[in-house]
Enzyme design. Sequence first.
Site, PDB file in Angstrom:
ATOM      1  N   HIS A  16       1.488   4.159  -2.928  1.00  0.00           N
ATOM      2  CA  HIS A  16       1.549   5.586  -2.715  1.00  0.00           C
ATOM      3  C   HIS A  16       2.722   6.473  -3.560  1.00  0.00           C
ATOM      4  CE1 HIS A  16      -1.915   6.533  -0.480  1.00  0.00           C
ATOM      5  NE2 HIS A  16      -1.498   5.681   0.626  1.00  0.00           N
ATOM      6  N   GLU A  27      -6.394   6.902  -1.089  1.00  0.00           N
ATOM      7  CA  GLU A  27      -6.354   5.508  -0.170  1.00  0.00           C
ATOM      8  C   GLU A  27      -7.072   4.286  -0.990  1.00  0.00           C
ATOM      9  OE1 GLU A  27      -4.471   5.229   2.499  1.00  0.00           O
ATOM     10  OE2 GLU A  27      -4.311   7.153   1.983  1.00  0.00           O
ATOM     11  N   HIS A  62       0.914  -1.246  -0.125  1.00  0.00           N
ATOM     12  CA  HIS A  62      -0.176   0.154  -0.051  1.00  0.00           C
ATOM     13  C   HIS A  62       0.891   1.215  -0.027  1.00  0.00           C
ATOM     14  CE1 HIS A  62      -3.585   2.468   1.453  1.00  0.00           C
ATOM     15  NE2 HIS A  62      -2.425   3.278   2.067  1.00  0.00           N
ATOM     16  N   GLU A  63       1.813   1.422   0.848  1.00  0.00           N
ATOM     17  CA  GLU A  63       2.948   2.415   1.093  1.00  0.00           C
ATOM     18  C   GLU A  63       3.678   2.556  -0.396  1.00  0.00           C
ATOM     19  OE1 GLU A  63       2.118   4.581   3.017  1.00  0.00           O
ATOM     20  OE2 GLU A  63       0.972   3.118   4.517  1.00  0.00           O
TER      21      GLU A  63
END
Length: 299
Positions: free
Chosen positions: A148, A224, A144-145
């Site tokens: 980003h 997100e 997830h990071e």
Amino acid sequence: MQRILLFLLTNVLVVAVLGVTANLLGLRGYLQANGLHLGMLLGFAFLMGFGGAIFSLLISKPMAKWTAGVRIIDQPSNATEAWLVQTVHELAERAGIGRPEVGVFDGAPNAFATGAFKNSALVAVSTGLLESMNADEVRAVLGHEIAHVANGDMVTMTLIQGVMNTFVVFLSRAIGYAVDAFLRRGDDRGHGPGIGYLLTTVVLDIVLGFAAAIVVAWFSRHREFRADAGSAALLGQTRPMIAALDRLRSLHAAPLPRSLAALGIHGGMSQLFATHPPLEERIAALRNLRPGDSALRLD
């Protein structure tokens, strides 16, 4: 670098549109007749909007390290740290970006990524997250990071914040001058802005600032969902990310410091100003994810 240039160009275009709009509405002559030089105001709005936002972006990594107390893993001291660094680097390679710095900070379950450039970012996880999640769930959070970073979300958030700042600075001061001129009509004793300008500017900075925060928070919530989908693309399945979010829901993860709240895997605010959607909505979106829905492009 392309996003930085886009950021600069966008702010220049915003200032140009504000100037053209002011001319078309006949505001230039009115404002200048009452002591406000439109060109100087546009320049000030640009510097405040672009300058402040780009400065915060450029110092985002050292500020994040300082405010969260991040310890960078230069040489892993145990098997967990070695696995963490290896996993981040593997995911970064799969996402087509440079290897980020990897760090750990003390606290409740959370994680974040930050940095001005894709190839020199920072990914940090809390000790609470490492202790409360299994390897698959931590890997999903790291994905997830990394998503980003690969999506350029830090720069895009800065761009949006900069544009909002430019509008707030320009509108609050232009309206402030108009209000002040109305209150002081027929008064030849003073020059320059008076109390009407000062009060109006302060009030509008607050009111328009709140409105701008709603726009920025909306985009933060949207990104997100993209990062969750990006994690699923990196891992090749949605199950680990769903499990990680479900684990966060049961843990009631604490938010990061306010300056990092929008960067974390989980936020603490709600409704209009929330930087993160409810965990239930994120899980539902992943369950409904179809092949090709991810904004992350993998080679």
